[in-house]
Design a protein around this motif. Structure first.
Motif, PDB file in Angstrom:
ATOM      1  N   LEU A   1       0.831  -1.198   0.000  1.00 17.62           N
ATOM      2  CA  LEU A   1       0.000   0.000   0.000  1.00 17.62           C
ATOM      3  C   LEU A   1       0.871   1.255   0.000  1.00 17.62           C
ATOM      4  N   GLY A   2       1.892   1.264   0.840  1.00 13.95           N
ATOM      5  CA  GLY A   2       2.778   2.424   0.894  1.00 13.95           C
ATOM      6  C   GLY A   2       3.474   2.677  -0.430  1.00 13.95           C
ATOM      7  N   TRP A   3       3.931   1.608  -1.075  1.00 12.22           N
ATOM      8  CA  TRP A   3       4.590   1.742  -2.387  1.00 12.22           C
ATOM      9  C   TRP A   3       3.620   2.288  -3.424  1.00 12.22           C
ATOM     10  N   GLY A   4       2.373   1.754  -3.387  1.00 14.27           N
ATOM     11  CA  GLY A   4       1.377   2.205  -4.352  1.00 14.27           C
ATOM     12  C   GLY A   4       1.031   3.670  -4.178  1.00 14.27           C
ATOM     13  N   VAL A   5       0.863   4.100  -2.936  1.00 16.50           N
ATOM     14  CA  VAL A   5       0.549   5.504  -2.675  1.00 16.50           C
ATOM     15  C   VAL A   5       1.704   6.398  -3.100  1.00 16.50           C
ATOM     16  N   ALA A   6       2.913   5.953  -2.796  1.00 12.92           N
ATOM     17  CA  ALA A   6       4.088   6.751  -3.189  1.00 12.92           C
ATOM     18  C   ALA A   6       4.195   6.865  -4.696  1.00 12.92           C
ATOM     19  N   ARG A   7       3.940   5.773  -5.409  1.00 10.71           N
ATOM     20  CA  ARG A   7       3.982   5.808  -6.879  1.00 10.71           C
ATOM     21  C   ARG A   7       2.899   6.725  -7.430  1.00 10.71           C
ATOM     22  N   LEU A   8       1.707   6.661  -6.817  1.00 13.83           N
ATOM     23  CA  LEU A   8       0.588   7.452  -7.297  1.00 13.83           C
ATOM     24  C   LEU A   8       0.854   8.953  -7.121  1.00 13.83           C
ATOM     25  N   ALA A  60       8.414  13.651  -0.233  1.00 13.73           N
ATOM     26  CA  ALA A  60       7.073  13.831   0.324  1.00 13.73           C
ATOM     27  C   ALA A  60       6.176  12.652  -0.036  1.00 13.73           C
ATOM     28  N   ALA A  61       6.269  12.185  -1.281  1.00 12.93           N
ATOM     29  CA  ALA A  61       5.459  11.037  -1.699  1.00 12.93           C
ATOM     30  C   ALA A  61       5.817   9.796  -0.890  1.00 12.93           C
ATOM     31  N   ALA A  62       7.136   9.598  -0.672  1.00 11.74           N
ATOM     32  CA  ALA A  62       7.562   8.443   0.124  1.00 11.74           C
ATOM     33  C   ALA A  62       7.063   8.543   1.561  1.00 11.74           C
ATOM     34  N   GLY A  63       7.102   9.746   2.125  1.00  7.38           N
ATOM     35  CA  GLY A  63       6.623   9.940   3.488  1.00  7.38           C
ATOM     36  C   GLY A  63       5.142   9.642   3.625  1.00  7.38           C
ATOM     37  N   ILE A  64       4.349  10.116   2.659  1.00  7.84           N
ATOM     38  CA  ILE A  64       2.909   9.846   2.704  1.00  7.84           C
ATOM     39  C   ILE A  64       2.645   8.355   2.512  1.00  7.84           C
ATOM     40  N   GLY A  65       3.419   7.718   1.621  1.00  6.33           N
ATOM     41  CA  GLY A  65       3.272   6.279   1.429  1.00  6.33           C
ATOM     42  C   GLY A  65       3.572   5.506   2.701  1.00  6.33           C
ATOM     43  N   THR A  66       4.628   5.925   3.423  1.00  8.05           N
ATOM     44  CA  THR A  66       4.964   5.272   4.690  1.00  8.05           C
ATOM     45  C   THR A  66       3.838   5.432   5.700  1.00  8.05           C
ATOM     46  N   LEU A  67       3.287   6.647   5.785  1.00  9.78           N
ATOM     47  CA  LEU A  67       2.170   6.877   6.706  1.00  9.78           C
ATOM     48  C   LEU A  67       0.952   6.038   6.329  1.00  9.78           C
ATOM     49  N   ALA A  68       0.733   5.847   5.030  1.00 10.43           N
ATOM     50  CA  ALA A  68      -0.400   5.012   4.596  1.00 10.43           C
ATOM     51  C   ALA A  68      -0.213   3.570   5.050  1.00 10.43           C
ATOM     52  N   GLY A  69       1.013   3.056   4.932  1.00  9.28           N
ATOM     53  CA  GLY A  69       1.280   1.697   5.389  1.00  9.28           C
ATOM     54  C   GLY A  69       1.075   1.553   6.880  1.00  9.28           C
ATOM     55  N   ILE A  70       1.584   2.537   7.653  1.00 10.37           N
ATOM     56  CA  ILE A  70       1.388   2.506   9.102  1.00 10.37           C
ATOM     57  C   ILE A  70      -0.101   2.612   9.438  1.00 10.37           C
ATOM     58  N   GLY A  71      -0.815   3.445   8.695  1.00  8.32           N
ATOM     59  CA  GLY A  71      -2.254   3.589   8.918  1.00  8.32           C
ATOM     60  C   GLY A  71      -2.999   2.292   8.710  1.00  8.32           C
TER      61      GLY A  71
END
Length: 424
Positions: free
Chosen positions: A158-165, A174-185
Protein backbone atom coordinates in the motif's frame (compact mmCIF):
# COMPACT_ATOMS: atom_id res chain seq x y z
CA UNK A 1 5.87 -35.57 21.34
CA UNK A 2 3.87 -38.78 21.09
CA UNK A 3 4.75 -40.63 24.29
CA UNK A 4 1.93 -41.71 26.59
CA UNK A 5 0.88 -39.09 29.12
CA UNK A 6 1.30 -40.31 32.66
CA UNK A 7 4.05 -40.33 35.25
CA UNK A 8 4.21 -41.13 38.95
CA UNK A 9 7.59 -40.35 40.51
CA UNK A 10 9.32 -43.33 42.12
CA UNK A 11 9.67 -41.29 45.31
CA UNK A 12 6.62 -39.00 45.32
CA UNK A 13 6.20 -36.40 48.01
CA UNK A 14 3.79 -37.80 50.58
CA UNK A 15 2.23 -35.35 53.06
CA UNK A 16 0.12 -36.76 55.90
CA UNK A 17 -3.11 -38.26 54.68
CA UNK A 18 -6.45 -36.86 55.70
CA UNK A 19 -9.47 -35.06 54.28
CA UNK A 20 -9.46 -31.38 53.44
CA UNK A 21 -12.05 -29.35 55.30
CA UNK A 22 -10.54 -25.91 54.75
CA UNK A 23 -8.46 -25.02 51.70
CA UNK A 24 -6.79 -21.86 50.43
CA UNK A 25 -6.52 -21.74 46.63
CA UNK A 26 -4.14 -19.27 45.00
CA UNK A 27 -4.82 -19.08 41.27
CA UNK A 28 -2.25 -17.64 38.84
CA UNK A 29 -3.78 -16.65 35.47
CA UNK A 30 -1.84 -16.72 32.25
CA UNK A 31 -0.85 -13.80 30.04
CA UNK A 32 -4.25 -12.14 29.90
CA UNK A 33 -5.05 -8.40 29.83
CA UNK A 34 -8.58 -9.10 31.17
CA UNK A 35 -7.69 -11.41 34.05
CA UNK A 36 -9.31 -9.16 36.64
CA UNK A 37 -12.68 -9.66 34.96
CA UNK A 38 -12.41 -13.00 33.22
CA UNK A 39 -11.61 -15.57 35.91
CA UNK A 40 -14.20 -14.65 38.51
CA UNK A 41 -16.91 -14.65 35.81
CA UNK A 42 -15.67 -17.92 34.35
CA UNK A 43 -15.47 -19.59 37.75
CA UNK A 44 -18.98 -18.50 38.81
CA UNK A 45 -20.55 -19.50 35.49
CA UNK A 46 -18.88 -22.90 35.29
CA UNK A 47 -19.40 -23.69 38.97
CA UNK A 48 -23.12 -23.08 38.47
CA UNK A 49 -23.11 -25.43 35.46
CA UNK A 50 -21.15 -27.99 37.46
CA UNK A 51 -23.57 -27.89 40.40
CA UNK A 52 -26.56 -28.47 38.10
CA UNK A 53 -25.07 -31.62 36.64
CA UNK A 54 -23.10 -33.20 39.47
CA UNK A 55 -24.10 -34.49 42.91
CA UNK A 56 -22.31 -31.75 44.79
CA UNK A 57 -24.60 -31.28 47.76
CA UNK A 58 -24.21 -27.93 49.43
CA UNK A 59 -23.09 -25.02 47.24
CA UNK A 60 -22.57 -21.40 48.24
CA UNK A 61 -20.28 -18.78 46.75
CA UNK A 62 -19.62 -15.29 48.08
CA UNK A 63 -19.13 -12.05 46.20
CA UNK A 64 -15.64 -11.28 44.98
CA UNK A 65 -13.59 -8.60 46.67
CA UNK A 66 -10.47 -6.99 45.24
CA UNK A 67 -7.72 -5.75 47.51
CA UNK A 68 -7.10 -1.96 47.37
CA UNK A 69 -3.73 -2.47 45.67
CA UNK A 70 -5.45 -4.45 42.90
CA UNK A 71 -3.19 -7.49 43.25
CA UNK A 72 -5.58 -9.97 44.87
CA UNK A 73 -9.20 -10.83 44.04
CA UNK A 74 -10.85 -13.24 46.47
CA UNK A 75 -14.09 -15.05 47.25
CA UNK A 76 -15.16 -18.05 49.33
CA UNK A 77 -16.94 -21.27 48.40
CA UNK A 78 -18.63 -23.86 50.58
CA UNK A 79 -19.51 -27.14 48.93
CA UNK A 80 -19.88 -30.86 49.49
CA UNK A 81 -22.26 -33.52 50.65
CA UNK A 82 -23.02 -34.08 54.33
CA UNK A 83 -19.91 -35.02 56.23
CA UNK A 84 -17.52 -33.98 53.46
CA UNK A 85 -18.16 -30.24 53.27
CA UNK A 86 -15.18 -28.10 52.32
CA UNK A 87 -14.68 -24.37 52.89
CA UNK A 88 -12.44 -22.82 50.25
CA UNK A 89 -10.95 -19.36 50.01
CA UNK A 90 -10.23 -18.79 46.34
CA UNK A 91 -7.82 -16.02 45.37
CA UNK A 92 -6.70 -14.79 41.95
CA UNK A 93 -3.29 -13.09 42.01
CA UNK A 94 -3.33 -10.43 39.32
CA UNK A 95 -0.61 -9.25 36.98
CA UNK A 96 -2.85 -8.17 34.13
CA UNK A 97 -1.70 -4.56 34.58
CA UNK A 98 1.72 -5.67 33.28
CA UNK A 99 0.03 -7.33 30.32
CA UNK A 100 -2.03 -4.24 29.54
CA UNK A 101 1.17 -2.19 29.59
CA UNK A 102 2.53 -4.50 26.88
CA UNK A 103 -0.68 -4.03 24.89
CA UNK A 104 -0.18 -0.27 24.96
CA UNK A 105 2.92 -0.67 22.82
CA UNK A 106 2.29 0.26 19.21
CA UNK A 107 1.43 -2.88 17.27
CA UNK A 108 4.31 -2.21 14.89
CA UNK A 109 6.76 -2.29 17.83
CA UNK A 110 5.29 -5.59 19.06
CA UNK A 111 5.61 -7.04 15.56
CA UNK A 112 9.25 -5.95 15.42
CA UNK A 113 9.91 -7.59 18.81
CA UNK A 114 8.14 -10.75 17.65
CA UNK A 115 10.31 -10.90 14.54
CA UNK A 116 13.44 -10.48 16.66
CA UNK A 117 12.30 -13.23 19.01
CA UNK A 118 11.46 -15.66 16.21
CA UNK A 119 14.79 -15.06 14.45
CA UNK A 120 16.62 -15.53 17.74
CA UNK A 121 14.71 -18.76 18.37
CA UNK A 122 15.59 -20.06 14.91
CA UNK A 123 19.26 -19.14 15.35
CA UNK A 124 19.48 -20.89 18.73
CA UNK A 125 17.43 -23.91 17.66
CA UNK A 126 14.74 -23.19 20.27
CA UNK A 127 11.93 -23.06 17.72
CA UNK A 128 12.84 -26.47 16.31
CA UNK A 129 12.90 -27.97 19.81
CA UNK A 130 9.45 -26.53 20.51
CA UNK A 131 8.19 -28.07 17.26
CA UNK A 132 9.64 -31.38 18.37
CA UNK A 133 7.74 -31.18 21.65
CA UNK A 134 4.40 -30.26 20.07
CA UNK A 135 4.04 -29.38 16.38
CA UNK A 136 0.60 -27.91 17.03
CA UNK A 137 2.06 -25.40 19.48
CA UNK A 138 4.79 -24.71 16.94
CA UNK A 139 2.09 -23.72 14.48
CA UNK A 140 0.45 -21.49 17.11
CA UNK A 141 3.83 -19.76 17.55
CA UNK A 142 4.35 -19.29 13.81
CA UNK A 143 0.78 -18.12 13.19
CA UNK A 144 1.31 -14.57 14.53
CA UNK A 145 4.69 -14.38 12.78
CA UNK A 146 3.14 -15.42 9.47
CA UNK A 147 0.32 -12.93 9.91
CA UNK A 148 2.90 -10.26 10.77
CA UNK A 149 4.74 -10.93 7.52
CA UNK A 150 1.49 -10.80 5.54
CA UNK A 151 0.39 -7.56 7.19
CA UNK A 152 3.85 -6.05 6.68
CA UNK A 153 3.74 -7.03 3.00
CA UNK A 154 0.29 -5.49 2.57
CA UNK A 155 1.37 -2.32 4.36
CA UNK A 156 4.49 -2.14 2.21
CA UNK A 157 2.49 -2.71 -0.95
CA UNK A 158 0.00 0.00 0.00
CA UNK A 159 2.78 2.42 0.89
CA UNK A 160 4.59 1.74 -2.39
CA UNK A 161 1.38 2.21 -4.35
CA UNK A 162 0.55 5.50 -2.68
CA UNK A 163 4.09 6.75 -3.19
CA UNK A 164 3.98 5.81 -6.88
CA UNK A 165 0.59 7.45 -7.30
CA UNK A 166 1.76 10.70 -5.73
CA UNK A 167 5.23 10.62 -7.28
CA UNK A 168 4.17 12.64 -10.31
CA UNK A 169 2.48 15.31 -8.19
CA UNK A 170 4.69 15.72 -5.12
CA UNK A 171 8.44 15.63 -4.54
CA UNK A 172 9.78 12.11 -4.14
CA UNK A 173 10.57 12.54 -0.44
CA UNK A 174 7.07 13.83 0.32
CA UNK A 175 5.46 11.04 -1.70
CA UNK A 176 7.56 8.44 0.12
CA UNK A 177 6.62 9.94 3.49
CA UNK A 178 2.91 9.85 2.70
CA UNK A 179 3.27 6.28 1.43
CA UNK A 180 4.96 5.27 4.69
CA UNK A 181 2.17 6.88 6.71
CA UNK A 182 -0.40 5.01 4.60
CA UNK A 183 1.28 1.70 5.39
CA UNK A 184 1.39 2.51 9.10
CA UNK A 185 -2.25 3.59 8.92
CA UNK A 186 -3.20 0.21 7.48
CA UNK A 187 -1.59 -1.57 10.44
CA UNK A 188 -3.35 0.72 12.94
CA UNK A 189 -6.71 0.37 11.19
CA UNK A 190 -6.37 -3.42 11.21
CA UNK A 191 -5.74 -3.60 14.98
CA UNK A 192 -9.40 -4.16 16.04
CA UNK A 193 -9.75 -6.98 13.53
CA UNK A 194 -6.47 -8.51 14.67
CA UNK A 195 -7.71 -8.46 18.27
CA UNK A 196 -10.78 -10.45 17.24
CA UNK A 197 -8.57 -13.25 15.90
CA UNK A 198 -6.29 -13.11 18.99
CA UNK A 199 -3.31 -12.01 16.90
CA UNK A 200 -2.12 -9.24 19.20
CA UNK A 201 -2.62 -11.55 22.19
CA UNK A 202 -0.38 -14.19 20.64
CA UNK A 203 2.22 -11.67 19.49
CA UNK A 204 2.58 -10.08 22.92
CA UNK A 205 2.45 -13.44 24.69
CA UNK A 206 5.34 -14.77 22.61
CA UNK A 207 7.32 -11.55 23.11
CA UNK A 208 6.76 -11.73 26.88
CA UNK A 209 7.96 -15.33 27.11
CA UNK A 210 11.00 -14.51 24.97
CA UNK A 211 11.85 -11.53 27.14
CA UNK A 212 11.25 -13.48 30.36
CA UNK A 213 13.46 -16.37 29.24
CA UNK A 214 16.29 -13.90 28.68
CA UNK A 215 15.78 -12.14 32.03
CA UNK A 216 14.48 -8.89 30.53
CA UNK A 217 11.28 -8.46 32.60
CA UNK A 218 12.15 -6.77 35.92
CA UNK A 219 8.50 -5.71 36.31
CA UNK A 220 7.40 -9.34 36.26
CA UNK A 221 10.23 -10.35 38.63
CA UNK A 222 9.06 -7.73 41.11
CA UNK A 223 5.50 -9.08 40.90
CA UNK A 224 6.71 -12.63 41.53
CA UNK A 225 8.34 -11.42 44.74
CA UNK A 226 5.04 -9.90 45.90
CA UNK A 227 3.17 -13.10 45.05
CA UNK A 228 5.69 -15.23 46.95
CA UNK A 229 5.32 -12.94 49.98
CA UNK A 230 1.55 -13.36 49.79
CA UNK A 231 1.64 -17.17 49.64
CA UNK A 232 4.23 -17.34 52.43
CA UNK A 233 1.91 -15.23 54.58
CA UNK A 234 -0.93 -17.64 53.90
CA UNK A 235 1.24 -20.57 54.97
CA UNK A 236 2.32 -18.81 58.15
CA UNK A 237 -1.28 -17.95 58.98
CA UNK A 238 -2.31 -21.62 58.97
CA UNK A 239 -5.93 -22.40 59.75
CA UNK A 240 -6.35 -24.53 56.61
CA UNK A 241 -5.54 -28.10 55.67
CA UNK A 242 -4.07 -27.29 52.26
CA UNK A 243 -2.65 -24.28 50.45
CA UNK A 244 -3.08 -25.06 46.75
CA UNK A 245 -1.25 -22.97 44.13
CA UNK A 246 -2.92 -23.32 40.71
CA UNK A 247 -1.57 -22.09 37.38
CA UNK A 248 -3.10 -22.36 33.92
CA UNK A 249 -1.39 -21.82 30.56
CA UNK A 250 1.58 -19.44 30.90
CA UNK A 251 0.33 -18.90 34.45
CA UNK A 252 1.50 -22.45 35.16
CA UNK A 253 5.09 -21.24 34.98
CA UNK A 254 4.18 -18.29 37.21
CA UNK A 255 2.77 -20.79 39.73
CA UNK A 256 5.96 -22.86 39.55
CA UNK A 257 8.13 -19.80 40.09
CA UNK A 258 6.03 -18.65 43.05
CA UNK A 259 6.06 -22.11 44.65
CA UNK A 260 9.84 -22.39 44.23
CA UNK A 261 10.42 -18.99 45.81
CA UNK A 262 8.14 -19.81 48.73
CA UNK A 263 10.04 -23.03 49.40
CA UNK A 264 13.36 -21.24 49.12
CA UNK A 265 12.47 -18.90 51.99
CA UNK A 266 13.52 -19.50 55.56
CA UNK A 267 9.86 -19.60 56.58
CA UNK A 268 9.41 -22.70 54.40
CA UNK A 269 12.41 -24.68 55.59
CA UNK A 270 10.58 -25.88 58.65
CA UNK A 271 7.06 -26.03 57.32
CA UNK A 272 4.65 -27.74 59.71
CA UNK A 273 2.72 -30.77 58.56
CA UNK A 274 -0.31 -28.53 58.17
CA UNK A 275 -1.10 -26.76 56.00
CA UNK A 276 0.04 -28.91 53.13
CA UNK A 277 1.55 -27.02 50.21
CA UNK A 278 0.42 -28.28 46.81
CA UNK A 279 0.94 -27.11 43.24
CA UNK A 280 -1.44 -27.80 40.35
CA UNK A 281 -0.43 -26.85 36.80
CA UNK A 282 -2.89 -27.09 33.91
CA UNK A 283 -2.17 -26.83 30.18
CA UNK A 284 1.31 -25.64 31.01
CA UNK A 285 3.68 -24.02 28.54
CA UNK A 286 6.87 -24.42 30.60
CA UNK A 287 9.14 -25.13 27.61
CA UNK A 288 8.37 -21.72 26.09
CA UNK A 289 10.70 -20.23 28.69
CA UNK A 290 12.69 -23.10 30.21
CA UNK A 291 13.95 -24.46 26.90
CA UNK A 292 16.15 -21.37 26.58
CA UNK A 293 19.57 -22.18 28.13
CA UNK A 294 19.77 -18.54 29.28
CA UNK A 295 16.77 -19.08 31.56
CA UNK A 296 19.07 -20.51 34.21
CA UNK A 297 17.17 -19.19 37.21
CA UNK A 298 13.81 -20.48 35.98
CA UNK A 299 15.28 -23.88 35.09
CA UNK A 300 16.83 -24.11 38.56
CA UNK A 301 13.48 -23.28 40.17
CA UNK A 302 11.69 -25.97 38.17
CA UNK A 303 14.30 -28.54 39.16
CA UNK A 304 14.07 -27.50 42.82
CA UNK A 305 10.42 -28.57 42.74
CA UNK A 306 11.21 -31.79 40.89
CA UNK A 307 13.45 -32.76 43.82
CA UNK A 308 11.39 -31.29 46.68
CA UNK A 309 9.68 -33.41 49.33
CA UNK A 310 8.00 -30.33 50.81
CA UNK A 311 5.16 -30.08 48.32
CA UNK A 312 3.15 -32.16 45.89
CA UNK A 313 3.14 -30.98 42.25
CA UNK A 314 0.55 -32.37 39.85
CA UNK A 315 0.60 -31.47 36.15
CA UNK A 316 -2.41 -32.14 33.90
CA UNK A 317 -1.85 -32.21 30.16
CA UNK A 318 -4.18 -32.65 27.16
CA UNK A 319 -3.20 -33.82 23.66
CA UNK A 320 -6.38 -32.15 22.36
CA UNK A 321 -5.09 -28.76 23.53
CA UNK A 322 -2.84 -27.12 20.94
CA UNK A 323 -1.31 -24.80 23.54
CA UNK A 324 0.37 -27.17 25.95
CA UNK A 325 3.09 -29.80 25.69
CA UNK A 326 1.56 -33.26 26.25
CA UNK A 327 4.16 -35.75 27.37
CA UNK A 328 6.63 -33.13 28.59
CA UNK A 329 8.25 -34.13 31.88
CA UNK A 330 10.66 -31.58 33.39
CA UNK A 331 12.37 -34.35 35.35
CA UNK A 332 13.51 -35.90 32.06
CA UNK A 333 13.12 -33.35 29.25
CA UNK A 334 14.55 -30.14 30.65
CA UNK A 335 18.15 -31.13 30.00
CA UNK A 336 19.00 -30.92 33.71
CA UNK A 337 20.09 -33.84 35.90
CA UNK A 338 18.24 -34.01 39.24
CA UNK A 339 20.60 -33.82 42.20
CA UNK A 340 18.44 -36.12 44.28
CA UNK A 341 15.42 -38.41 44.02
CA UNK A 342 12.68 -37.37 41.59
CA UNK A 343 9.58 -36.55 43.62
CA UNK A 344 7.59 -34.34 41.23
CA UNK A 345 5.54 -33.79 39.18
CA UNK A 346 2.73 -36.30 39.08
CA UNK A 347 1.67 -36.13 35.40
CA UNK A 348 -1.78 -37.12 34.17
CA UNK A 349 -3.90 -36.72 31.05
CA UNK A 350 -7.20 -34.88 31.36
CA UNK A 351 -8.82 -37.24 28.81
CA UNK A 352 -11.06 -34.46 27.55
CA UNK A 353 -12.59 -36.76 24.93
CA UNK A 354 -14.19 -38.75 27.76
CA UNK A 355 -15.41 -35.69 29.68
CA UNK A 356 -16.96 -33.54 26.96
CA UNK A 357 -20.24 -34.22 25.19
CA UNK A 358 -19.40 -35.60 21.70
CA UNK A 359 -21.41 -32.87 19.96
CA UNK A 360 -19.50 -30.17 21.82
CA UNK A 361 -16.20 -31.97 21.36
CA UNK A 362 -16.54 -32.01 17.59
CA UNK A 363 -17.40 -28.33 17.57
CA UNK A 364 -14.45 -27.17 19.67
CA UNK A 365 -11.74 -29.55 18.44
CA UNK A 366 -10.34 -26.95 16.04
CA UNK A 367 -10.88 -23.92 18.25
CA UNK A 368 -7.58 -23.78 20.14
CA UNK A 369 -8.50 -21.10 22.66
CA UNK A 370 -11.79 -22.78 23.59
CA UNK A 371 -10.15 -26.16 24.12
CA UNK A 372 -7.33 -24.53 26.07
CA UNK A 373 -9.82 -23.15 28.59
CA UNK A 374 -11.53 -26.51 29.09
CA UNK A 375 -9.07 -27.10 31.93
CA UNK A 376 -11.01 -24.50 33.96
CA UNK A 377 -14.52 -25.44 32.85
CA UNK A 378 -17.15 -27.85 34.10
CA UNK A 379 -17.16 -31.36 32.72
CA UNK A 380 -20.17 -32.70 30.88
CA UNK A 381 -19.49 -36.22 32.19
CA UNK A 382 -17.86 -37.61 35.36
CA UNK A 383 -14.16 -38.36 35.18
CA UNK A 384 -10.85 -38.39 37.00
CA UNK A 385 -9.98 -34.89 35.83
CA UNK A 386 -12.42 -32.52 37.49
CA UNK A 387 -11.33 -28.94 38.09
CA UNK A 388 -13.87 -28.28 40.80
CA UNK A 389 -13.16 -31.53 42.63
CA UNK A 390 -9.45 -30.67 42.53
CA UNK A 391 -9.88 -27.16 43.92
CA UNK A 392 -13.01 -27.50 46.07
CA UNK A 393 -13.29 -31.19 46.95
CA UNK A 394 -12.42 -33.03 50.19
CA UNK A 395 -9.36 -34.83 48.80
CA UNK A 396 -5.88 -33.32 49.05
CA UNK A 397 -4.15 -32.93 45.69
CA UNK A 398 -1.93 -36.00 45.98
CA UNK A 399 -4.85 -38.23 47.02
CA UNK A 400 -7.04 -36.81 44.26
CA UNK A 401 -4.44 -37.60 41.59
CA UNK A 402 -3.49 -41.08 42.85
CA UNK A 403 -6.96 -42.27 43.90
CA UNK A 404 -9.63 -39.89 42.65
CA UNK A 405 -13.12 -40.11 44.12
CA UNK A 406 -15.14 -39.42 40.98
CA UNK A 407 -18.06 -37.06 41.58
CA UNK A 408 -21.23 -38.66 40.16
CA UNK A 409 -23.97 -36.99 38.16
CA UNK A 410 -27.02 -35.76 40.03
CA UNK A 411 -29.88 -38.28 39.99
CA UNK A 412 -32.16 -35.71 38.32
CA UNK A 413 -29.55 -34.63 35.76
CA UNK A 414 -30.70 -34.98 32.14
CA UNK A 415 -29.49 -38.19 30.44
CA UNK A 416 -27.54 -36.25 27.84
CA UNK A 417 -25.29 -33.29 28.65
CA UNK A 418 -26.44 -29.92 27.40
CA UNK A 419 -24.08 -29.22 24.45
CA UNK A 420 -23.91 -25.45 24.89
CA UNK A 421 -20.83 -23.49 25.93
CA UNK A 422 -20.41 -19.78 25.79
CA UNK A 423 -17.31 -18.31 24.28
CA UNK A 424 -14.36 -17.60 26.54
Amino acid sequence: MTRQIGFTPPDPAAPPAGPVRRRHVVYLPGYDPEAGKRYRALFAREFARYAKRFDLGRRTISRAETRPDGLVQAWTVESGRAGTETHTTYEVLLWDDLVRADFRRPLIVSMALLTSGILHSVATGKLFRLYGLNWKYGNVILYPFGMTLILAALAGLLGWGVARLLGGVLPDLAAAGIGTLAGIGLVLAATPLLDRIFLRQLINDWVFNWQHSNGWRPDYEARLALFADHVADRLRAGGVDEVLIVGHSSGALTAVEVAARVLARDVARNLPASPRLSLLTLGAGLPLVTINPRARRVRAEVMSLVESDRLVWADYQAPQDWMNFPGFNPAHDLGEVPKGPVRNPLIRSTRFRELIDPVVYRRISFRPFRMHFQFLMANDLPGEYDYFALTLGPQALRDRVLAPAVVPLRPEAPPEPVPTHREI
